[in-house]
Design an enzyme around this catalytic site. Structure first.
Site, PDB file in Angstrom:
ATOM      1  CD  GLU A 217      -1.286  -2.556   1.566  1.00  0.00           C
ATOM      2  OE1 GLU A 217      -0.562  -2.733   2.352  1.00  0.00           O
ATOM      3  OE2 GLU A 217      -2.517  -3.024   3.023  1.00  0.00           O
ATOM      4  N   GLY A 271       6.341  -2.673  14.743  1.00  0.00           N
ATOM      5  CA  GLY A 271       5.995  -1.045  13.664  1.00  0.00           C
ATOM      6  C   GLY A 271       4.835  -0.263  15.019  1.00  0.00           C
ATOM      7  NE  ARG A 272       2.198  -6.047  17.235  1.00  0.00           N
ATOM      8  CZ  ARG A 272       2.959  -5.895  17.014  1.00  0.00           C
ATOM      9  NH1 ARG A 272       3.087  -5.642  15.775  1.00  0.00           N
ATOM     10  NH2 ARG A 272       2.650  -7.796  17.362  1.00  0.00           N
ATOM     11  CG  HIS A 388     -25.729   9.887  21.437  1.00  0.00           C
ATOM     12  ND1 HIS A 388     -27.367  10.234  22.169  1.00  0.00           N
ATOM     13  CD2 HIS A 388     -25.184  10.430  22.480  1.00  0.00           C
ATOM     14  CE1 HIS A 388     -27.277  11.058  23.613  1.00  0.00           C
ATOM     15  NE2 HIS A 388     -26.149  11.402  23.264  1.00  0.00           N
ATOM     16  CE  LYS A 516       1.492  -7.253   5.413  1.00  0.00           C
ATOM     17  NZ  LYS A 516       2.576  -7.109   5.661  1.00  0.00           N
TER      18      LYS A 516
HETATM   19  O1  F6P Z   1       0.830  -5.160   8.124  1.00  0.00           O
HETATM   20  C1  F6P Z   1       1.357  -5.104   9.270  1.00  0.00           C
HETATM   21  C2  F6P Z   1       2.799  -4.858   9.719  1.00  0.00           C
HETATM   22  O2  F6P Z   1       3.716  -5.243   8.957  1.00  0.00           O
HETATM   23  C3  F6P Z   1       2.081  -3.579  10.835  1.00  0.00           C
HETATM   24  O3  F6P Z   1       2.862  -4.497  11.527  1.00  0.00           O
HETATM   25  C4  F6P Z   1       3.035  -2.888  10.419  1.00  0.00           C
HETATM   26  O4  F6P Z   1       3.384  -1.941  11.240  1.00  0.00           O
HETATM   27  C5  F6P Z   1       2.545  -2.062   9.100  1.00  0.00           C
HETATM   28  O5  F6P Z   1       2.113  -3.852   7.819  1.00  0.00           O
HETATM   29  C6  F6P Z   1       3.238  -1.542   8.016  1.00  0.00           C
HETATM   30  O6  F6P Z   1       4.385  -1.869   7.718  1.00  0.00           O
HETATM   31  P1  F6P Z   1       5.350  -1.420   7.208  1.00  0.00           P
HETATM   32  O7  F6P Z   1       5.683   0.173   8.442  1.00  0.00           O
HETATM   33  O8  F6P Z   1       6.516  -2.220   7.294  1.00  0.00           O
HETATM   34  O9  F6P Z   1       5.215  -0.171   6.300  1.00  0.00           O
END
Ligand code: F6P
Length: 568
Positions: A217, A271-272, A388, A516
């Site tokens: 994406e 990532g998180r 609500h 994916k």
């Molecule tokens: O698809 C999940 C994931 O791997 C997450 O853990 C991560 O935060 C996100 O995609 C984005 O990944 P990246 O920072 O590598 O684009």
């Protein structure tokens, strides 16, 4: 008995003691618990400076908490906390540390991973971020035509989007007034086109944020954004209008972004958990380096509290254990987070990734099936909007939904009368959930309001609130960068503690991979000139065929041309 067997036995014993305890206390209603203990609020609240965590409306007793603490000890929580803060590879399936605490460390102590102090690198990237953010904010970062940047578009998804968006919205009052910051995450083209619609390429800066720099994406959106820019300003403009944040600096260079415009981070940043790294760059541009430092300060303050506070005074531990009690002993499968603060409107979405991507697992660290339920489904909306919409189910549905309420005592705006109404609603919701209103009370209230007895009798079952529905409430003086840092770190550590007790690895996310991979197979099969999909199940093949047939029907000449029909 060897060490691991002894530990497993202790854990099993802690679980079964809690189950027996649950059977004894489950019949108790929160009304009884409040009636039997006038000090319940003092007993079941914890504080971190001005931040109050009230869990008196959870269905716990002092004995429940003591048994939950024993569960944490049996899971060797202290050992795991130590391992995390020592930079050990506590993510075994990716053989990595999970060392986000180093990103916000404010101490001079070294923080080592694999024997190497990471702090000089962390500080160096922060310094580059500060210098860059200052230039953009001061209008000194000029685009290819010499005009200063006025809009920043962050392109990223998941952890490379949710944290920055959430923080940016929460800290909108700290935002530089002259810089428009936008976020594009979705591959759905409307996201990018909507963000770019009224922007001028000459004054727009893109941040391509991706840990891997391979995410479909993000790379697709970045490529389209690049084409949009180059279409007006030419190839040479890319270096003035694109910067990147990634651990994959080779891929950044291959995309055409110069090394001096790349901000790195490291594989030990999940990532998180990456908001604190260079992934926070759009937030820093928006609120400025000093406020960003306060965000880090807040997270660091909670890191120290988490590492040093005893179990029974430890906020993230209490949050985690209460979640375990609700999920594993009282059978809840959901968890709602309702911020009574408009700035925190994306906080539930942020927590969805944090909690569900971390602990949505069915095998333990060693790959064996877990024996207990893991992450509940997390959701939420800001109050009072949720009242609500879905809160009806919280009060009268068949399944209790344990809820976290969060609110600042003082708003970041001048409409104090609004804020009083907001706070009154939040406090009342928690009370209604806990105490409820039984049938005689509901009937009496209707009669007092002038409703005749027959109608009151008929409506009473519908107007009864069973209560005994658990919630916790967080109050803090004001939503500012320091407090936002504290809130996020509290939930991060909560999730870690739960992962430890459930025995899962909260730092990997293999569950996102299959979809994916399958999407890569489906993508070429959607092309009109592709042969009918093979090896797909009937439903998937049917969907692919339907998409193709619909496209062919809505644009027959183009479809026929692509099919190489002699009629064209
Ligand atoms: O698809 C999940 C994931 O791997 C997450 O853990 C991560 O935060 C996100 O995609 C984005 O990944 P990246 O920072 O590598 O684009």
């Amino acid at each position: 008995m060897d060490g691991p067997t002894r530990a497993a036995t202790r854990l099993d014993r802690a679980w079964s003691t809690l189950e027996q305890h649950r059977d004894r206390v489950a019949p108790l209603h929160l009304r009884d618990l409040f009636a039997g203990d006038p000090d319940r609020f003092q007993r079941f609240t914890l504080r971190h400076e001005d931040l109050l965590f009230d869990y008196a409306k959870q269905r716990v007793t002092t004995e429940t908490m003591a048994l939950l603490h024993e569960l944490a000890r049996a899971a060797d929580l202290a050992g795991w906390i130590d391992r995390m803060f020592s930079g050990e590879h506590i993510n075994p399936t990716e053989d990595r540390a999970a060392f986000h605490v180093a990103l916000r460390s404010r101490s001079t102590a070294p923080m080592r991973v694999d024997g190497r102090d990471v702090m000089p690198d962390v500080r160096a990237v922060l310094e580059r971020m500060r210098a860059f953010a200052d230039r953009v904010r001061a209008g000194e970062w000029a685009g290819a035509t010499g005009r200063p940047v006025r809009a920043v578009v962050n392109i990223g998804i998941g952890g490379s989007d949710l944290g920055p968006v959430m923080a940016d919205q929460a800290l909108i009052h700290w935002r530089h007034p002259g810089i428009d910051i936008r976020y594009v995450s979705n591959i759905e083209g409307a996201d990018l086109t909507g963000a770019l619609r009224d922007l001028d390429p000459a004054t727009t800066l893109f941040i391509v944020a991706s840990k891997t720099f391979t995410t479909q994406e993000t790379m697709t959106n970045a490529t389209s954004a690049r084409a949009w820019l180059v279409g007006t300003l030419g190839e040479a403009a890319v270096s003035r209008h694109f910067v990147a944040v990634s651990t994959n600096l080779q891929a950044v260079a291959a995309f055409g972004i110069e090394a001096e415009n790349a901000f790195g981070f490291w594989d030990w940043v999940g990532g998180r958990y990456s908001l604190w790294s260079a992934i926070g760059l759009p937030v820093m541009i928006g609120i400025g380096p000093e406020a960003f430092d306060r965000l880090l300060d807040g997270a660091h303050a909670i890191d120290r509290h988490f590492r040093d506070a005893p179990l029974d005074a430890n906020l993230p531990v209490a949050m985690a254990l209460i979640g375990i009690w609700n999920t594993n002993f009282l059978g809840a499968r959901t968890h709602a987070v309702l911020p009574y603060d408009q700035g925190l409107r994306r906080f539930p979405a942020y927590l969805q990734q944090l909690e569900m991507e971390s602990n949505g697992k069915s095998v333990d660290r060693d790959g064996r099936p877990v024996r207990h339920a893991t992450s509940p489904v997390v959701f939420g909306e800001p109050g009072t909007n949720g009242q609500h919409a879905f809160v009806q189910l919280f009060h009268q549905g068949t399944d209790p939904v344990p809820t976290d309420f969060l609110a600042p005592v003082e708003p970041n705006h001048d409409l104090t009368d609004h804020h009083d109404i907001l706070l009154a609603n939040m406090v009342a919701q928690a009370q209604a959930l806990a105490i409820g209103e039984d049938e005689p009370e509901a009937r009496a209230a209707m009669i007092a309001a002038g409703i005749d007895r027959a109608t009151a009798d008929r409506l009473a079952p519908h107007r009864t609130f069973p209560g005994n529905r658990p919630s916790s409430t967080f109050l803090f003086r004001r939503l500012d960068p320091f407090t936002l840092g504290r809130l996020v770190a509290l939930y991060e550590h909560k999730v870690f503690v739960q992962g430890v007790i459930w025995g899962v690895n909260p730092f990997d996310q293999w569950g996102v991979e299959l979809g994916k991979t399958l999407a890569r197979k489906v993508l070429p099969e959607l092309s009109l000139d592709a042969l009918p999909a093979e090896g797909q199940d009937a439903s998937t093949a049917g969907l692919i065929a339907y998409i193709k047939a619909t496209r062919a029907a809505s644009d027959p000449p183009a479809a026929l041309a692509r099919l190489g029909s002699p009629q064209t």
